[in-house]
Design a protein around this motif. Structure first.
Motif, PDB file in Angstrom:
ATOM      1  N   MET B 463       2.118  -4.084   2.383  1.00  0.00           N
ATOM      2  CA  MET B 463       3.137  -3.833   4.187  1.00  0.00           C
ATOM      3  C   MET B 463       3.268  -4.676   4.658  1.00  0.00           C
ATOM      4  O   MET B 463       4.284  -4.424   4.986  1.00  0.00           O
ATOM      5  CB  MET B 463       1.717  -2.888   4.483  1.00  0.00           C
ATOM      6  N   SER B 464       2.384  -5.695   4.790  1.00  0.00           N
ATOM      7  CA  SER B 464       2.658  -6.854   5.634  1.00  0.00           C
ATOM      8  C   SER B 464       3.939  -8.155   4.700  1.00  0.00           C
ATOM      9  O   SER B 464       4.703  -8.059   5.993  1.00  0.00           O
ATOM     10  CB  SER B 464       1.044  -7.318   5.925  1.00  0.00           C
ATOM     11  N   ALA B 465       4.694  -8.235   3.672  1.00  0.00           N
ATOM     12  CA  ALA B 465       5.332  -8.137   3.201  1.00  0.00           C
ATOM     13  C   ALA B 465       6.204  -8.051   3.672  1.00  0.00           C
ATOM     14  O   ALA B 465       7.397  -8.492   3.647  1.00  0.00           O
ATOM     15  CB  ALA B 465       5.190  -8.779   1.802  1.00  0.00           C
ATOM     16  N   ALA B 466       6.343  -6.544   3.347  1.00  0.00           N
ATOM     17  CA  ALA B 466       7.476  -5.957   4.518  1.00  0.00           C
ATOM     18  C   ALA B 466       7.930  -5.275   4.695  1.00  0.00           C
ATOM     19  O   ALA B 466       8.712  -5.031   5.486  1.00  0.00           O
ATOM     20  CB  ALA B 466       7.887  -4.309   3.186  1.00  0.00           C
ATOM     21  N   LYS B 467       6.518  -6.065   5.838  1.00  0.00           N
ATOM     22  CA  LYS B 467       6.856  -5.959   7.661  1.00  0.00           C
ATOM     23  C   LYS B 467       7.288  -4.622   8.238  1.00  0.00           C
ATOM     24  O   LYS B 467       7.584  -4.540   8.810  1.00  0.00           O
ATOM     25  CB  LYS B 467       8.203  -6.589   8.203  1.00  0.00           C
ATOM     26  N   GLY B 468       6.392  -3.883   7.263  1.00  0.00           N
ATOM     27  CA  GLY B 468       6.375  -2.392   7.610  1.00  0.00           C
ATOM     28  C   GLY B 468       7.093  -1.609   7.594  1.00  0.00           C
ATOM     29  O   GLY B 468       7.005  -0.837   8.017  1.00  0.00           O
ATOM     30  N   LYS B 469       8.510  -2.156   7.040  1.00  0.00           N
ATOM     31  CA  LYS B 469       9.721  -1.069   6.984  1.00  0.00           C
ATOM     32  C   LYS B 469       9.623  -0.467   5.899  1.00  0.00           C
ATOM     33  O   LYS B 469      10.191  -0.569   5.278  1.00  0.00           O
ATOM     34  CB  LYS B 469      10.257  -1.350   7.254  1.00  0.00           C
ATOM     35  N   ILE B 470       7.665   0.260   5.128  1.00  0.00           N
ATOM     36  CA  ILE B 470       8.387   0.473   4.223  1.00  0.00           C
ATOM     37  C   ILE B 470       7.029   2.039   4.230  1.00  0.00           C
ATOM     38  O   ILE B 470       6.248   2.238   5.033  1.00  0.00           O
ATOM     39  CB  ILE B 470       8.173  -0.103   3.050  1.00  0.00           C
ATOM     40  N   ASP B 471       7.363   3.102   3.185  1.00  0.00           N
ATOM     41  CA  ASP B 471       6.794   4.352   3.377  1.00  0.00           C
ATOM     42  C   ASP B 471       5.340   3.705   3.029  1.00  0.00           C
ATOM     43  O   ASP B 471       5.051   3.192   1.334  1.00  0.00           O
ATOM     44  CB  ASP B 471       7.247   5.386   2.533  1.00  0.00           C
ATOM     45  N   PRO B 472       4.539   3.851   3.532  1.00  0.00           N
ATOM     46  CA  PRO B 472       2.796   3.890   2.173  1.00  0.00           C
ATOM     47  C   PRO B 472       2.814   4.861   1.154  1.00  0.00           C
ATOM     48  O   PRO B 472       2.164   3.851   0.402  1.00  0.00           O
ATOM     49  CB  PRO B 472       2.347   3.539   3.679  1.00  0.00           C
ATOM     50  N   LYS B 473       2.963   5.750   1.443  1.00  0.00           N
ATOM     51  CA  LYS B 473       2.849   6.729   0.114  1.00  0.00           C
ATOM     52  C   LYS B 473       3.429   6.094  -0.960  1.00  0.00           C
ATOM     53  O   LYS B 473       3.331   5.711  -2.045  1.00  0.00           O
ATOM     54  CB  LYS B 473       3.333   7.711   0.137  1.00  0.00           C
ATOM     55  N   LYS B 474       4.819   5.795  -0.602  1.00  0.00           N
ATOM     56  CA  LYS B 474       5.613   4.944  -1.356  1.00  0.00           C
ATOM     57  C   LYS B 474       4.987   3.492  -2.348  1.00  0.00           C
ATOM     58  O   LYS B 474       5.215   3.738  -3.805  1.00  0.00           O
ATOM     59  CB  LYS B 474       7.164   4.680  -1.477  1.00  0.00           C
ATOM     60  N   VAL B 475       4.412   3.562  -1.009  1.00  0.00           N
ATOM     61  CA  VAL B 475       3.988   1.961  -1.951  1.00  0.00           C
ATOM     62  C   VAL B 475       3.095   1.940  -2.857  1.00  0.00           C
ATOM     63  O   VAL B 475       2.782   1.419  -3.721  1.00  0.00           O
ATOM     64  CB  VAL B 475       3.574   0.768  -0.489  1.00  0.00           C
ATOM     65  N   ASN B 476       2.058   2.949  -2.666  1.00  0.00           N
ATOM     66  CA  ASN B 476       0.750   3.855  -3.195  1.00  0.00           C
ATOM     67  C   ASN B 476       1.169   3.837  -4.621  1.00  0.00           C
ATOM     68  O   ASN B 476       0.446   3.147  -5.223  1.00  0.00           O
ATOM     69  CB  ASN B 476       0.355   4.527  -2.244  1.00  0.00           C
ATOM     70  N   GLN B 477       2.048   4.702  -4.222  1.00  0.00           N
ATOM     71  CA  GLN B 477       2.515   5.201  -5.352  1.00  0.00           C
ATOM     72  C   GLN B 477       3.124   3.914  -6.559  1.00  0.00           C
ATOM     73  O   GLN B 477       2.878   3.275  -8.098  1.00  0.00           O
ATOM     74  CB  GLN B 477       4.012   6.419  -5.759  1.00  0.00           C
ATOM     75  N   ALA B 478       3.990   3.171  -6.107  1.00  0.00           N
ATOM     76  CA  ALA B 478       4.277   2.136  -6.924  1.00  0.00           C
ATOM     77  C   ALA B 478       3.580   1.281  -7.562  1.00  0.00           C
ATOM     78  O   ALA B 478       3.004   1.321  -8.880  1.00  0.00           O
ATOM     79  CB  ALA B 478       5.118   1.328  -5.997  1.00  0.00           C
ATOM     80  N   LEU B 479       2.004   1.041  -6.899  1.00  0.00           N
ATOM     81  CA  LEU B 479       1.193   0.678  -7.094  1.00  0.00           C
ATOM     82  C   LEU B 479       0.821   1.077  -8.354  1.00  0.00           C
ATOM     83  O   LEU B 479      -0.175   0.256  -9.063  1.00  0.00           O
ATOM     84  CB  LEU B 479       0.239  -0.069  -5.678  1.00  0.00           C
ATOM     85  N   THR B 480       0.457   2.263  -7.916  1.00  0.00           N
ATOM     86  CA  THR B 480      -0.481   2.612  -9.224  1.00  0.00           C
ATOM     87  C   THR B 480       0.032   2.482 -10.073  1.00  0.00           C
ATOM     88  O   THR B 480      -0.123   2.095 -11.126  1.00  0.00           O
ATOM     89  CB  THR B 480      -0.974   3.793  -8.907  1.00  0.00           C
ATOM     90  N   GLU B 481       1.280   2.979 -10.594  1.00  0.00           N
ATOM     91  CA  GLU B 481       2.142   3.109 -11.573  1.00  0.00           C
ATOM     92  C   GLU B 481       1.920   1.958 -12.157  1.00  0.00           C
ATOM     93  O   GLU B 481       1.590   1.537 -13.598  1.00  0.00           O
ATOM     94  CB  GLU B 481       3.981   3.607 -11.329  1.00  0.00           C
ATOM     95  N   ILE B 482       2.555   0.571 -11.433  1.00  0.00           N
ATOM     96  CA  ILE B 482       2.896  -0.940 -12.026  1.00  0.00           C
ATOM     97  C   ILE B 482       1.913  -1.297 -12.510  1.00  0.00           C
ATOM     98  O   ILE B 482       0.938  -1.233 -13.884  1.00  0.00           O
ATOM     99  CB  ILE B 482       3.191  -1.988 -11.597  1.00  0.00           C
TER     100      ILE B 482
END
Lengths: 100, 486
Positions: B463-482
């Motif tokens: 989130m901080s790398a994307a400067k907050g311009k991103i949906d945390p749910k999607k981040v969560n999902q992408a992290l889990t997947e990878i």
């Protein structure tokens, strides 16, 4: 005016006021005579019994011709307004009237 | 003046309306001068309108056709022959000294108007007649010292005067009746319906009587009401005024009253008992008008599906809720828009939601009419169809809708772009997540050993790398997947 009511000078003066006519005294006698003749004529017509007669609105047995909905006239306001006694900013000016 | 404590429940108001409907023709009713409001004084008044000697009126065919259409739409009796009369009165905005109107043989007699009242119930309001006449010019008072300015541009504008039976019992009903008439004449395209410019002017006749009484009370007439709200307010005021007079033993004087918008009251204009003798007689300049079978046939084939019929069809055939169907049929262009969108989308409910939601909101926001919307009915249909087919989500469709509105691009391109950007966002997100994981090997190791709580830390890093311009749910999902796939 009632039927068979005699047309007198008083009524004549009132009629002239209503019609916005300025009548010279010298013209009164002749006009009164003419109007009395006309009034007798009208009273004669009133005397006819028309109760059984269907009213006639137009003597011609024809129908109205209709016009297509197009605008063809160039409106020449200046020419029309030459006919007016008084104009201002494109308006026709008349003696002040109050709301009817 | 009106009593504040009138006991209105004892009294029944009886209201009838006379509405002047300005017919939207190019030229005037009896002359070929244009019908327009936007020109200098007297630029739209020709020799006939000025009543110059030797001129004669010639009736406009379109005026007759529009009146027939109205008669047909209200199931009135259309005369096979009608006639024009002269109504004599002297006023400078009427240069002939008489108004050409129809007294004894109007073009339309009878008919009914289906009026939907606020509580949703329907009232059948009988029409007495609808007749053709010409409008007068305008007087300008107070601008010229001792004089009145006359503008004859409006003189000769075609009017259809519609008279209802005295069957309305509340100001709400009267206003609803005026509104229904407004919808009908604009729907039929016989009037532009522009109330601000006086395209429809309503006079209301009003009396009150005690409940149960059969005889009508003495009435007054309120002139020139040009909005739905003014009809309601003026009548409310006048009803209270009449009741308070009657309750204190007074008598109603038959008279014409004007509604003062600023002070919210009506006041006397002139006594009707002193009314002019208009000396009506058949206008010898105009022959009787024959309404031919051909004209009737032409009107029948020009008749659009009427609003009430369309509303019922939406309920019965498309399965729309009554309120939705009603809202969709307030204005023909709006309803036509829905029709053309639905024809492509194939889902009535979803299309209706879009038209009454996003489309209506856009119109309101930009203060434009549906004709000026930069996104056509079929285009909306295409967007909705993509939702129905599962190609775009509701949220993405909204973005496509805004995109097409803003860029005037076509829908297919907008949807293509939308999907592409969604996919590239997804690719970008995955790359970003990978970079964060590469930079935090210890945390990744701990996560893999079972310390699942560390995920929150990683989400925060992304989130901080994307400067907050991103949906945390999607981040969560992408992290889990990878993390699961490595």
């Amino acid at each position: 005016m009632e039927r068979d009511q005699l047309l007198n000078e008083e009524i004549l003066v009132r009629l002239c006021q209503l019609s916005n006519l300025r009548l010279l005294e010298s013209e009164q006698g002749e006009l009164l005579h003419d109007l009395q003749t006309i009034k007798r004529f009208v009273d004669n017509i009133h005397g006819v019994d028309t109760r059984e007669v269907e009213p006639l609105s137009h003597p011609l047995d024809m129908d109205q011709v209709l016009r297509e909905d197009s605008t063809v006239d160039e409106i020449d306001r200046a020419t029309y307004q030459e006919l007016a006694r008084d104009i201002g900013d494109g308006y026709y000016l008349v003696p002040r009237v109050i709301e009817p | 003046m009106p009593a504040k404590n009138v006991n209105s429940s004892l009294w029944e108001p009886v209201i009838g309306l006379e509405v002047h409907v300005q017919l939207n023709t190019n030229s005037k009713i009896f002359s070929s001068a244009p019908v327009t409001v936007s020109v200098e004084p007297n630029r739209a008044a020709n020799a006939v309108d000025l009543a110059l000697p030797g001129t004669l009126p010639v009736l406009n065919k379109k005026v007759v056709e529009k009146a027939i259409l109205f008669g047909m739409a209200t199931a009135g009796r259309i005369a096979s022959r009608c006639r024009f009369d002269r109504k004599n009165y002297f006023y400078p905005d009427l240069p002939k000294g008489y108004q050409i109107t129809q007294l004894t043989e109007p073009i339309i007699e009878g008919g009914t108007l289906e009026v939907r009242v606020d509580d949703g119930s329907i009232r059948q309001v009988e029409l007495v007649r609808a007749h053709l006449e010409e409008d007068a010019g305008k007087s300008i008072h107070g601008k010229y010292a001792g004089k009145t300015g006359i503008d004859l541009n409006r003189a000769g504008t075609p009017l259809l005067e519609v008279v209802t039976a005295p069957q309305l019992n509340t100001p709400d009903e009267a206003s609803a009746c005026f509104r229904t008439l407004h919808r009908l004449v604009t729907w039929l395209d016989i009037c532009d319906g522009n109330l601000n410019e006086g395209s429809m002017r309503c006079d209301a006749n009003i009396s009150v009587r005690r409940h149960g009484e059969t005889q009508l009370g003495e009435r007054t007439e309120i002139k020139n009401l040009n909005s739905f709200r003014f009809v309601e307010r003026a009548l409310k005021h006048e009803i209270d005024r009449q009741i308070s007079i009657l309750e204190t033993g007074g008598e109603i004087v038959r008279e014409t009253r004007l509604y003062d918008v600023e002070r919210d009251e009506t006041r006397s204009m002139r006594g009707k008992e002193l009314a002019h003798d208009y000396r009506y007689f058949p206008d010898p300049d105009l022959l009787p008008v024959a309404i031919t079978q051909e004209m009737i046939r032409a009107a029948r084939s020009a008749m659009p599906e009427l609003p009430e019929a369309r509303c019922s069809r939406y309920i019965d055939e498309l399965g729309l809720p009554a309120e939705t169907a009603h809202r969709l049929t307030q204005e023909k262009a709006f309803s036509d828009y829905f029709e053309s969108a639905f024809a492509i989308a194939g889902n009535a409910k979803l299309t209706a939601n879009w038209v009454l939601g996003n489309v209506a909101a856009t119109l309101n926001r930009n203060e434009i009419s549906i004709e000026n919307l930069q996104l056509s009915g079929p285009q909306l249909g295409e967007i909705v169809k993509n939702i129905v087919d599962g190609i775009v989500s509701d949220a993405s469709a909204k973005q496509v809708f805004e995109h097409v509105l803003a860029t005037k691009s076509n829908v297919a391109d907008a949807i293509g772009q939308q999907r592409e950007s969604l996919m590239s966002d997804e690719r970008d997100l995955k790359a970003l997540v990978q970079r964060v994981l590469d930079g935090n090997p210890i945390q990744v190791e701990e996560y893999r050993k079972g310390k699942k709580k560390i995920l929150g830390y990683l989400v925060g890093q992304v989130m901080s790398a994307a400067k907050g311009k991103i949906d945390p749910k999607k981040v969560n999902q992408a992290l889990t997947e990878i993390l699961a796939s490595d």
